[in-house]
Design a protein around this motif. Structure first.
Motif, PDB file in Angstrom:
ATOM      1  N   ASN A 182       0.810  -1.212   0.000  1.00 58.64           N
ATOM      2  CA  ASN A 182       0.000   0.000   0.000  1.00 58.64           C
ATOM      3  C   ASN A 182       0.849   1.270   0.000  1.00 58.64           C
ATOM      4  O   ASN A 182       0.379   2.340   0.300  1.00 58.64           O
ATOM      5  CB  ASN A 182      -0.989  -0.013   1.167  1.00 58.64           C
ATOM      6  CG  ASN A 182      -0.287  -0.224   2.472  1.00 58.64           C
ATOM      7  OD1 ASN A 182       0.938  -0.158   2.521  1.00 58.64           O
ATOM      8  ND2 ASN A 182      -1.027  -0.498   3.523  1.00 58.64           N
ATOM      9  N   LYS A 207      -6.046   2.309  -9.418  1.00 57.13           N
ATOM     10  CA  LYS A 207      -5.048   2.930  -8.551  1.00 57.13           C
ATOM     11  C   LYS A 207      -3.957   3.658  -9.345  1.00 57.13           C
ATOM     12  O   LYS A 207      -2.980   4.125  -8.770  1.00 57.13           O
ATOM     13  CB  LYS A 207      -4.425   1.875  -7.641  1.00 57.13           C
ATOM     14  CG  LYS A 207      -5.446   1.239  -6.714  1.00 57.13           C
ATOM     15  CD  LYS A 207      -4.812   0.496  -5.593  1.00 57.13           C
ATOM     16  CE  LYS A 207      -5.849  -0.075  -4.641  1.00 57.13           C
ATOM     17  NZ  LYS A 207      -6.733   0.913  -4.014  1.00 57.13           N
ATOM     18  N   ASP A 288      -9.823   5.104  -2.935  1.00 56.60           N
ATOM     19  CA  ASP A 288     -10.322   5.281  -4.306  1.00 56.60           C
ATOM     20  C   ASP A 288     -11.496   6.259  -4.317  1.00 56.60           C
ATOM     21  O   ASP A 288     -11.662   7.038  -5.260  1.00 56.60           O
ATOM     22  CB  ASP A 288     -10.817   3.948  -4.894  1.00 56.60           C
ATOM     23  CG  ASP A 288      -9.712   2.909  -4.986  1.00 56.60           C
ATOM     24  OD1 ASP A 288      -8.541   3.294  -4.895  1.00 56.60           O
ATOM     25  OD2 ASP A 288     -10.042   1.721  -5.140  1.00 56.60           O
TER      26      ASP A 288
END
Ligand code: PEP
Ligand code: MG
Length: 548
Positions: A182, A207, A288
């Motif tokens: 991440n 992403k 997101d």
């Protein structure tokens, strides 16, 4: 400098140091080759390196605690485990008595501990075994890192949590890999295999992580500098200064181009025909959603909840889910948020949802979506309760994946009715919300007149519709290529669905990857769709395309 051709799966320019993604199997291989120290005087050195590595990993977890309130407890527990006294004592004993290297001692002690825990019939304890594995593996890799990179300030030293801009090398890209890494420093992925309609590819696009596939990864060397060039579909290894600055300039230019699109952020996307087309976002987590809001999404057309809980061994509780969904609703304020219930199965396996073949009680692995949920009613109900409760905080709708038959929808509606009844009895507040289904199988298209009778909206999942209509496996390595006839057939199916849905006052969205392909925007509008839902980074471009 070397150039290698590949296939771009997720666009963008990626620049960084190459980093191999270690998996459990690799750890075993690595430590087996580095098991023993040559003599007893190395013992103190091994002690020191072990201590240093444990502290680095502890601090790494502490830094994660601050990142996200929802996961603070988890990372706090892992940080404590990294310097656990019992673990440390046993590691030191193994180094001293058996003359093991620090990395092998951590491996040996952790695996023994895990074995004793894994046999116990208690999910909490088994989870602890997996925690030990995660922390131990990080310490092992950090020890190796320290030993192999004498100068810790060396920019080529790849710290474990990727605090340098890096590009991952993986064999087959799976969603978990993108979620686990991440770090903001993940600048790209090089894969041997990554089909362009796979869920991993979709998440990478959401992403904004450039992905190049079809690369022989055995030829790559960790720590080399690399650039992924989406325009030329190439991977450049160890670029010279001129090349590097050329790509740095291109990166800056593309950032500027994105900025220039912001004028489309607050404009309604009215097509030439005068019809307003909602431009929404596909998301798989709260970050997101923030990106979608930043890009001016009219709403969230698809929230893939299975991705949020993909790493879980046990089913997330109703309360855990309530936290996520209500936070999402609050972030969206009054804008619509379509939460899709777990679409587990295929390349998105969920460890906590199993499908049993009733005849021989064996696990079936190719069941998906609503079929899996209807077999796991307790988990299904907990998710529905969380969604209906979270609806109080915003403008939530619920959507069901892979519905192919009316019976599946009827059974789902019955469960919803029960869930609402139970919440009422328990005096727990909830809100009645709109219901939608995904149209992503030929059967659902065929039955769309019936299926849309008692619901509020449908969303056409072109990824699966293409897969199940034209036999294009989303998980194998080949390119999903359709010829003109196949496109014609596909848009015919979309038109059938829209016509049937509109007769029943049902709104139609498209949320498959094709919705973001600007070559087809006019065709979608001609077919009568009301909404297109795409990766957050594509919203502004799509709105520009609709308007112009
Ligand atoms: C689809 O099938 O088009 C879709 C959007 O669902 P998913 O990609 O999550 O299967
Ligand atoms: Mg689908």
């Amino acid at each position: 400098m070397e150039k290698i051709n590949g296939r771009i799966i997720s666009s963008g320019i990626g620049m960084g140091i190459l980093k191999t993604l270690y998996r459990a199997m690799d750890i075993e291989k690595i430590v087996m080759n580095r098991a023993n120290t040559s003599d007893a005087k190395d013992v103190q050195v091994e002690f020191d390196i072990f201590e240093k590595a444990s502290n680095i990993i502890k601090n790494y977890y502490i830094s994660l605690c601050k990142k996200d309130e929802q996961t603070t407890d988890i990372f706090e527990a892992l940080s404590q485990l990294a310097t656990d006294e019992e673990l440390a004592e046993n590691v030191q004993l193994s180094i001293k008595k058996k003359l093991y290297t620090a990395e092998y001692a951590v491996y040996f002690v952790s695996r023994n501990l895990m074995k004793t825990l894994e046999v116990l019939d208690d999910e909490y304890i088994r989870q602890r075994a997996r925690d030990i594995e995660e922390v131990a593996d990080k310490i092992i890799l950090k020890i190796i890192d320290i030993k192999d990179n004498v100068n810790m300030e060396n920019p080529n030293n790849i710290a474990l949590n990727n605090d340098l801009a890096h590009i991952l090398i993986v064999d087959k890209l799976i969603p978990e890999m993108l979620i686990n890494d991440n770090g903001e420093q993940l600048k790209g992925v090089i894969a041997s295999i990554c089909p362009d309609n796979s869920h991993a590819a979709i998440i990478a696009r959401i992403k904004n992580i450039p992905v190049i596939s079809g690369i022989n990864i055995d030829k790559l060397t960790e720590n080399d500098y690399a650039i992924i060039d989406d325009r030329d579909s190439t991977l450049i290894i160890n670029p010279d200064e001129v090349t590097r600055s050329y790509y740095e300039r291109r990166l800056r230019d593309s950032e500027k181009a994105i900025k220039d699109l912001t004028k489309y952020k607050d404009i309604a996307a009215i097509a030439k025909s005068g019809k307003y087309i909602k431009v929404c976002a596909n998301v798989s987590g709260l970050d997101d959603i923030k990106a979608a809001i930043k890009n001016g999404a009219d709403g969230i057309g698809l929230f893939r909840t299975e991705i949020v809980f993909m790493n879980r061994e046990s089913a997330p509780t109703e309360e855990e889910q309530l936290l996520v969904y209500s936070e999402a609703a609050k972030l969206m304020r009054d804008k619509p948020l379509v939460i899709r219930v777990y679409d587990g199965g295929m390349d998105k396996p969920l460890k906590f949802i199993k499908s049993l073949d009733k005849v021989n009680s064996k696990e079936i692995i190719d069941e998906r979506g609503i079929k899996l949920l209807l077999q796991n009613e307790k988990i299904f109900k907990a998710q529905l309760r969380a969604i209906y409760r979270a609806a109080v905080y915003g403008n939530i709708s619920v959507m069901f994946p892979m519905v192919s038959y009316k019976e599946e929808l009827d059974k789902t509606q019955e469960i919803i009715k029960n869930v609402k009844g139970e919440l009422e009895l328990e005096n727990i507040s909830y809100k009645d919300i709109k219901i939608g289904i995904m149209i992503e199988t030929p059967s659902a298209v065929e039955l769309s007149a019936t299926l849309t009778r008692d619901i509020d909206f449908v969303s056409i999942g072109t990824n699966d519709l293409i897969q199940y209509t034209f036999s294009k496996d989303r998980t194998d390595g080949t390119q999903t290529y359709l010829d003109d006839k196949e496109y014609e057939k596909l848009f015919g199916m979309i038109k059938t669905t829209t016509d049937n849905a509109h007769k029943n006052n049902c709104k139609v969205s498209v949320c498959g990857e094709l919705a973001g392909d600007l070559k087809f925007t006019d065709k979608f509008i001609e077919a009568g769709v009301d909404e297109l839902s795409v990766s957050p980074s594509k919203i502004l471009l799509l709105r520009k395309q609709i308007i112009s």
